[in-house]
Scaffold this motif. Structure first.
Motif, short mmCIF file in Angstrom:
data_model
loop_
_atom_site.label_atom_id
_atom_site.label_comp_id
_atom_site.label_asym_id
_atom_site.label_seq_id
_atom_site.Cartn_x
_atom_site.Cartn_y
_atom_site.Cartn_z
N ALA A 1 41.43 52.58 36.19
CA ALA A 1 40.70 51.90 37.26
C ALA A 1 39.70 50.97 36.65
O ALA A 1 39.49 50.93 35.45
N ALA A 2 39.02 50.18 37.49
CA ALA A 2 37.96 49.31 37.01
C ALA A 2 36.87 50.17 36.39
O ALA A 2 36.64 51.30 36.81
N PRO A 3 36.14 49.66 35.37
CA PRO A 3 35.13 50.45 34.67
C PRO A 3 34.12 51.08 35.59
O PRO A 3 33.71 52.21 35.38
N ASP A 4 33.68 50.37 36.63
CA ASP A 4 32.66 50.93 37.48
C ASP A 4 33.19 52.01 38.40
O ASP A 4 32.45 52.66 39.12
N GLU A 5 34.52 52.24 38.37
CA GLU A 5 35.10 53.28 39.18
C GLU A 5 35.46 54.51 38.36
O GLU A 5 35.89 55.51 38.88
N GLN A 6 35.27 54.42 37.03
CA GLN A 6 35.64 55.52 36.16
C GLN A 6 34.42 56.33 35.75
O GLN A 6 33.30 55.83 35.74
N GLU A 7 34.65 57.58 35.41
CA GLU A 7 33.61 58.40 34.83
C GLU A 7 33.61 58.19 33.33
O GLU A 7 34.63 57.88 32.74
N GLY B 1 38.06 36.68 32.03
CA GLY B 1 39.32 35.95 32.13
C GLY B 1 40.58 36.78 32.03
O GLY B 1 41.68 36.23 32.06
N LEU B 2 40.43 38.10 31.91
CA LEU B 2 41.61 38.93 31.63
C LEU B 2 41.97 39.88 32.77
O LEU B 2 42.85 40.74 32.60
N ASP B 3 41.33 39.74 33.92
CA ASP B 3 41.54 40.69 35.01
C ASP B 3 43.02 40.83 35.38
O ASP B 3 43.55 41.94 35.50
N GLU B 4 43.69 39.71 35.58
CA GLU B 4 45.07 39.74 36.06
C GLU B 4 46.03 40.32 35.02
O GLU B 4 46.90 41.13 35.34
N ALA C 1 52.17 48.51 34.10
CA ALA C 1 53.20 48.92 33.13
C ALA C 1 52.87 50.24 32.45
O ALA C 1 53.67 50.73 31.64
N GLY C 2 51.70 50.81 32.76
CA GLY C 2 51.31 52.08 32.15
C GLY C 2 50.89 51.96 30.71
O GLY C 2 51.01 52.92 29.93
N ILE C 3 50.39 50.78 30.32
CA ILE C 3 49.99 50.54 28.93
C ILE C 3 48.47 50.63 28.83
O ILE C 3 47.77 49.85 29.48
N PRO C 4 47.91 51.53 28.02
CA PRO C 4 46.46 51.60 27.85
C PRO C 4 45.92 50.32 27.21
O PRO C 4 46.53 49.76 26.30
N VAL C 5 44.78 49.87 27.71
CA VAL C 5 44.10 48.70 27.15
C VAL C 5 42.71 49.13 26.71
O VAL C 5 41.90 49.55 27.54
N VAL C 6 42.44 49.03 25.42
CA VAL C 6 41.13 49.41 24.88
C VAL C 6 40.51 48.18 24.25
O VAL C 6 41.13 47.49 23.44
N VAL D 1 33.21 45.31 28.04
CA VAL D 1 33.70 45.99 29.24
C VAL D 1 34.44 44.97 30.10
O VAL D 1 33.88 43.93 30.47
N ILE D 2 35.70 45.24 30.40
CA ILE D 2 36.48 44.36 31.26
C ILE D 2 37.13 45.19 32.36
O ILE D 2 37.39 46.39 32.19
N LYS D 3 37.37 44.57 33.49
CA LYS D 3 37.95 45.25 34.64
C LYS D 3 39.32 45.80 34.30
O LYS D 3 40.17 45.10 33.76
N GLY D 4 39.53 47.08 34.64
CA GLY D 4 40.83 47.69 34.45
C GLY D 4 41.09 48.29 33.08
O GLY D 4 42.15 48.87 32.86
#
Length: 377
Positions: free
Chosen positions: A30-36, A128-131, A139-144, A149-152
């Motif tokens: 989820a978006a960072p502000d929605e995660q613990e 610039g990377l939200d989409e 696709a179920g690919i983790p993004v680190v 901090v970026i959305k998602g």
């Protein structure tokens, strides 16, 4: 060099188990502000088995998008990527956006199409990377991310930039209390990046907390040596009495140094600070050129382990930290040789057998004191 490489690989194997923690990771973030801060989800049996099969066959595909791989810090990180993936039997793909957000988006889309299992990224633009990150989530690919901090995003491997800036301020306070001068500071910053704003804010807030009286001038060096050189030249035209440079990386500090040197200013009377001490350029400046350079040492190889191991853990459904930050320390001419030495190829290389346990100890103490830290957004 062979002994140093073996030692570093052993450190990577060790760190693979150390830098993951807290709770279960999530494939669709989820978006960072929605995660613990401590992420907790459930993986399906099939997903976990698929990840285990990939680990056994060495087919886990790690992809990294850098924002500017010409930087020495990024080059040192690539060594960490190569050692980590080679040691663990993972496939590795690297792409350089070279400061172009459109290319970075295209590169990440290419990673998705190629069947990436893990994507790590140093953003060109955090907005610039939200989409494309949403496509990774689908696709179920983790993004680190590498700090920002970026959305998602799934997680961020970072430093505590507030504490880093504070450590740099403490060094300034001590240095100028010994010289008896008032620090007249040129901040060669990069305000487009939230973590860099956090670094500078932490530095200035700590100076205020310590009761340091100072003057401040700010320029945007964009983290690049040539830009830092040009911006510092302009600043010196208006303020030739600057005696302290706060650089957000080695290129910023050393670009500023070139401007002072070109202007005929006695650089021995100027303190150059960097958030980096990243490799050969800093090592040469300190050990060979006698530049009055001090910095908060980031140890890029360790930084790589910190966030790529987090990404791999998320891909496998293992425990990981949402904000996987670590703590380091200041380095200058008096202690540089305790942690770096020149190898047979003429490269200044960190002794990871010495550095790793020290960083682990500092990080554990810092996290106990600041358990709820989150990087700037």
């Amino acid at each position: 060099m062979k002994g140093r490489l073996i030692s570093f690989i052993l450190c990577i194997c060790l760190m693979g188990g150390i830098l993951t923690g807290c709770s279960s990771g999530e494939k669709e973030a989820a978006a960072p502000d929605e995660q613990e801060t401590a992420v907790s989800t459930e993986e399906t049996t099939d997903d976990v088995q698929e990840a285990a099969d990939k680990q056994e066959t060495g087919t886990l595909k790690v992809c990294h998008s850098g924002n500017m791989l010409s930087h020495e810090f990024q080059q040192r990180m690539l060594r960490g990527f190569e050692f980590y993936c080679e040691t663990n039997g993972y496939d590795l793909t690297i792409a350089d956006a070279n400061g172009d957000i459109a290319k970075q988006i295209a590169d990440i889309e290419g990673f998705i199409a190629s069947g990436a299992d893990v994507i790590t990224v140093k953003p060109v633009d955090v907005n610039g990377l939200d989409e494309v990150v949403a496509k990774c989530n689908e696709a179920g690919i983790p993004v680190v991310t590498q700090g920002e901090v970026i959305k998602g995003m799934t997680a961020a491997g970072a430093l505590n930039h507030t504490l880093d800036g504070g450590a740099m301020a403490e060094y300034v306070e001590k240095y100028f209390s010994e010289t008896g001068e008032k620090p007249i500071i040129l901040s060669v910053n990069y305000p487009e990046l939230p973590t860099i704003v956090e670094l500078e804010t932490g530095f200035l807030n700590k100076l205020d907390e310590l009761g340091v009286a100072y003057e401040l001038f700010q320029v945007n060096g964009k983290g690049m040596m040539e830009t830092a050189l040009q911006q510092t030249q302009d600043a010196l035209t208006a303020h030739p009495n600057i005696n302290c440079v706060f650089g957000i990386n080695d290129d910023s500090a050393l670009g500023a140094y070139q401007a002072f040197s070109s202007a005929g200013i006695d650089t021995s009377k100027v303190l150059f600070l960097t958030h980096g001490i990243e490799g050969n350029a800093a090592g040469k400046a300190i050990m060979e050129d006698g530049i009055n350079l001090a910095g908060f040492a980031m140890f890029p190889e360790y930084y790589t382990i910190n966030f790529v191991s987090t990404a791999v853990a998320a891909s496998k459904g293992e425990d990981y930290n949402f904000f996987a930050w670590y703590m380091s320390f200041m380095i200058d001419k008096d202690n540089y040789a305790d942690y770096y030495s020149m190898d047979e190829n003429g490269d200044y290389t960190a002794d990871m057998e010495v550095v790793t346990p020290l960083l682990e100890e500092l990080t554990a103490a810092a996290k106990e004191k600041y358990p709820d830290y989150e990087p700037a957004k």
